[in-house]
Motif scaffolding. Structure first.
Motif, mmCIF file in Angstrom:
data_model
loop_
_atom_site.group_PDB
_atom_site.id
_atom_site.type_symbol
_atom_site.label_atom_id
_atom_site.label_comp_id
_atom_site.label_asym_id
_atom_site.label_seq_id
_atom_site.Cartn_x
_atom_site.Cartn_y
_atom_site.Cartn_z
ATOM 1 N N TRP A 1 -2.649 -7.470 -7.012
ATOM 2 C CA TRP A 1 -2.238 -6.617 -7.684
ATOM 3 C C TRP A 1 -2.691 -4.905 -7.440
ATOM 4 C CZ3 TRP A 1 -5.642 -2.594 -9.953
ATOM 5 C CH2 TRP A 1 -5.425 -1.453 -11.113
ATOM 6 N N MET A 2 -3.228 -4.951 -6.420
ATOM 7 C CA MET A 2 -4.163 -3.935 -5.841
ATOM 8 C C MET A 2 -3.080 -3.436 -4.818
ATOM 9 S SD MET A 2 -7.044 -2.274 -6.609
ATOM 10 C CE MET A 2 -7.295 -1.832 -5.363
ATOM 11 N N VAL A 3 -2.033 -3.687 -4.946
ATOM 12 C CA VAL A 3 -0.811 -3.753 -3.451
ATOM 13 C C VAL A 3 0.643 -3.455 -4.363
ATOM 14 C CG1 VAL A 3 -2.233 -4.683 -1.567
ATOM 15 C CG2 VAL A 3 -1.101 -6.311 -2.331
ATOM 16 N N TYR A 4 0.916 -5.093 -4.455
ATOM 17 C CA TYR A 4 2.001 -4.442 -5.514
ATOM 18 C C TYR A 4 2.115 -4.508 -7.105
ATOM 19 C CZ TYR A 4 3.465 -7.891 -1.127
ATOM 20 O OH TYR A 4 3.492 -7.210 -0.642
ATOM 21 N N SER A 5 2.917 -3.343 -7.490
ATOM 22 C CA SER A 5 3.140 -2.843 -8.800
ATOM 23 C C SER A 5 3.744 -4.188 -9.441
ATOM 24 C CB SER A 5 3.520 -1.763 -9.032
ATOM 25 O OG SER A 5 5.362 -1.418 -8.226
ATOM 26 N N PHE B 1 0.799 -1.167 0.079
ATOM 27 C CA PHE B 1 0.371 -0.063 -0.093
ATOM 28 C C PHE B 1 1.114 1.206 0.256
ATOM 29 C CE2 PHE B 1 -4.298 -2.182 1.445
ATOM 30 C CZ PHE B 1 -5.119 -1.701 0.402
ATOM 31 N N VAL B 2 1.808 1.103 -0.393
ATOM 32 C CA VAL B 2 2.865 2.119 0.017
ATOM 33 C C VAL B 2 2.654 3.600 -1.316
ATOM 34 C CG1 VAL B 2 5.421 3.371 -0.351
ATOM 35 C CG2 VAL B 2 5.083 1.185 1.115
ATOM 36 N N ASN B 3 2.124 3.189 -2.504
ATOM 37 C CA ASN B 3 2.010 3.323 -3.713
ATOM 38 C C ASN B 3 0.877 4.934 -3.201
ATOM 39 O OD1 ASN B 3 4.735 3.028 -5.000
ATOM 40 N ND2 ASN B 3 3.619 0.972 -6.309
ATOM 41 N N THR B 4 -0.261 3.621 -3.039
ATOM 42 C CA THR B 4 -1.406 4.248 -2.965
ATOM 43 C C THR B 4 -1.462 5.122 -1.513
ATOM 44 O OG1 THR B 4 -2.739 2.105 -3.139
ATOM 45 C CG2 THR B 4 -4.243 3.440 -2.562
#
Length: 467
Positions: free
Chosen positions: A428-432, A184-187
């Protein structure tokens, strides 16, 4: 007969009288040249003694003869019964052998039946459990909100951001998130750039659902009292289950502090993978549990209860005992993973490694220059593994899934369901991923669209309560 008895009695009386008369007269008994004088009483006594001794000898002889005769008869009788004893012993041995043979056959039948039952349980798996919540009578129906979600997503990609700053947005990671530093870092960065208060819940995600719910309750209260704003929750995977558990268990304390909950790919009804791994009565169930306990408890330093709480049995028990409040706005998001062969080559960026500082010589100079360390991405084939899991669930149960959670188990009763026609796996929602397609929305934009839809849903519910 009476006359004879009388004669006998008279004769006995006469004899007795003569004996008494001559009892005092001496009797001379001569034997050759020697003679002895005895009185009549002495003679009678000696005669009686001799008769008694003779009778004793006769009695002993009779007893000895009778004993010999009895022993001979007993030996003869035992000899005659010897075949009978042999037959009885043979019968007992045959009966014991038959009984033990029956016990052995019975044990083998039980063993074979147990093996067959374990094979059937293993093959049957979670066939009857997938989607059980939708088949339960009395549950609230769901509403499809995919169209509105896609509309909001297009607006966000075109630069229109309507997410208000009047809330605190709390992102709740899922299982094993403590071992993923980029979870969740990018979010969070994306929200922070828009000036929104966004936090990632620092909880022990490897703990049980009830323990994580208690930690979330305290975390939400700290955010509310620190900012004075209501909190909107977005939980991914087990994080959504933990958030729902916190609301259902502590709603009396959180009803004025939480404005909504979005569950993203959360196994609210359970997951077949957890049930198939920990199901009792299947093949190698004890060995499998020991392996999982070693991996989760020893290596990851977690709690096996965290995985067990995601089984169908535990989720059914928890949901029946802890109902979600009807007034809370809810969104359920689920997707389907791609099973195409090209996904096997997809790598997911889960962390980064920083290289140490290395002194490098500068050419043309005697002094060495120190080059700063650089960050190297750590990638693993998460999408490939989830694609194989999705293929397994599709072939075995005929269910669509993101690799870990089936679409039917991710729908919460009474919620607005969002199910975009996009091939998105569980991570997919948490890792790019390394392959980025600018024509498709990323996880940050989709998270914003979900939260925007949740805010709209909260406003609609407030208006309905006022009416």
């Amino acid at each position: 007969m009476a006359a004879i008895r009388n004669d006998v009695l008279v004769a006995e009386n006469l004899v007795t009288r003569d004996v008494n008369r001559y009892s005092e007269d001496p009797v001379v008994i001569s034997c050759g040249q020697h003679s002895s004088h005895f009185s009549c009483n002495e003679v009678c006594e000696r005669t009686a003694f001799d008769l008694k001794e003779e009778s004793h000898v006769n009695i002993r002889s009779q007893i000895a003869g009778s004993n010999y005769s009895y022993q001979s008869t007993s030996l003869l009788f035992q000899g005659l019964l010897l075949p009978f004893f042999g037959m009885r012993l043979a019968w007992r041995l045959a009966w014991a052998s038959l009984r033990y043979s029956f016990c052995f056959v019975r044990c083998m039948q039980i063993r074979v039946h147990s093996i067959i039952s374990r094979v059937q349980t293993t093959l049957h798996g979670s066939t009857d459990d997938i989607g059980w919540l939708q088949c339960t009578p009395g549950v609230a129906p769901v509403e499809d909100g995919t169209a509105r979600f896609l509309e909001l997503l297009r607006e966000i990609r075109n630069g229109k951001h309507t997410l208000p700053n009047s809330y605190v947005y709390l992102l709740i990671p899922g299982l094993f998130s403590n071992h993923g530093p980029l979870y969740f870092v990018n979010t969070k960065k994306f929200f922070s750039k828009m000036g929104l208060a966004c936090h990632i819940a620092k909880i022990h995600s490897e703990a049980s659902v009830e323990h994580s719910a208690w930690e979330l309750k305290q975390y939400i209260e700290e955010l509310y009292w620190g900012s004075g704003k209501c909190v909107i929750l977005l939980g991914h995977s087990k994080g959504g289950v933990d958030a729902a558990a916190a609301l259902s268990m502590y709603w009396s304390d959180l009803k004025d502090k939480v404005a909504g909950l979005a569950l993203v790919q959360s196994p609210y009804g359970g997951t077949p993978l957890a049930s198939d791994i920990l199901r009792e009565g299947q093949i190698a169930d004890r060995e499998t549990r020991r392996i999982m306990e070693f991996l989760i408890c020893k290596l990851i330093k977690g709690d096996i209860q965290a995985l067990e709480d995601l089984t169908y049995e535990k989720r059914r028990e928890f949901i029946m005992n802890h109902k979600l409040p009807e007034c809370i706005p809810l969104i359920s998001f689920h997707s389907e993973a791609s099973v195409a062969p090209s996904v096997l080559a997809t790598m997911s960026h889960i962390a980064h490694a920083e290289l140490p500082l290395l002194p490098l010589p500068r050419f043309g100079s005697k002094e060495s220059d120190v080059q700063e360390g650089c960050k190297v991405p750590v990638v693993i084939p998460v999408s490939a593994v989830l694609s194989l899991c999705a293929l397994h669930l599709q072939l075995r149960y005929g269910e669509k899934s993101d690799g870990l959670v089936t679409c039917r188990d991710a729908e919460v009763p009474g919620s607005v369901v969002v199910k975009p026609d996009l091939k998105l796996d569980h991570a997919w929602m948490v890792y790019s991923t390394g392959k980025k397609d600018l024509s498709e929305p990323d996880a940050c934009e989709m998270s914003e669209a979900l939260l925007t839809l949740l805010v709209e849903l909260g406003k609609t519910k407030k208006e309905q309560r006022r009416e």
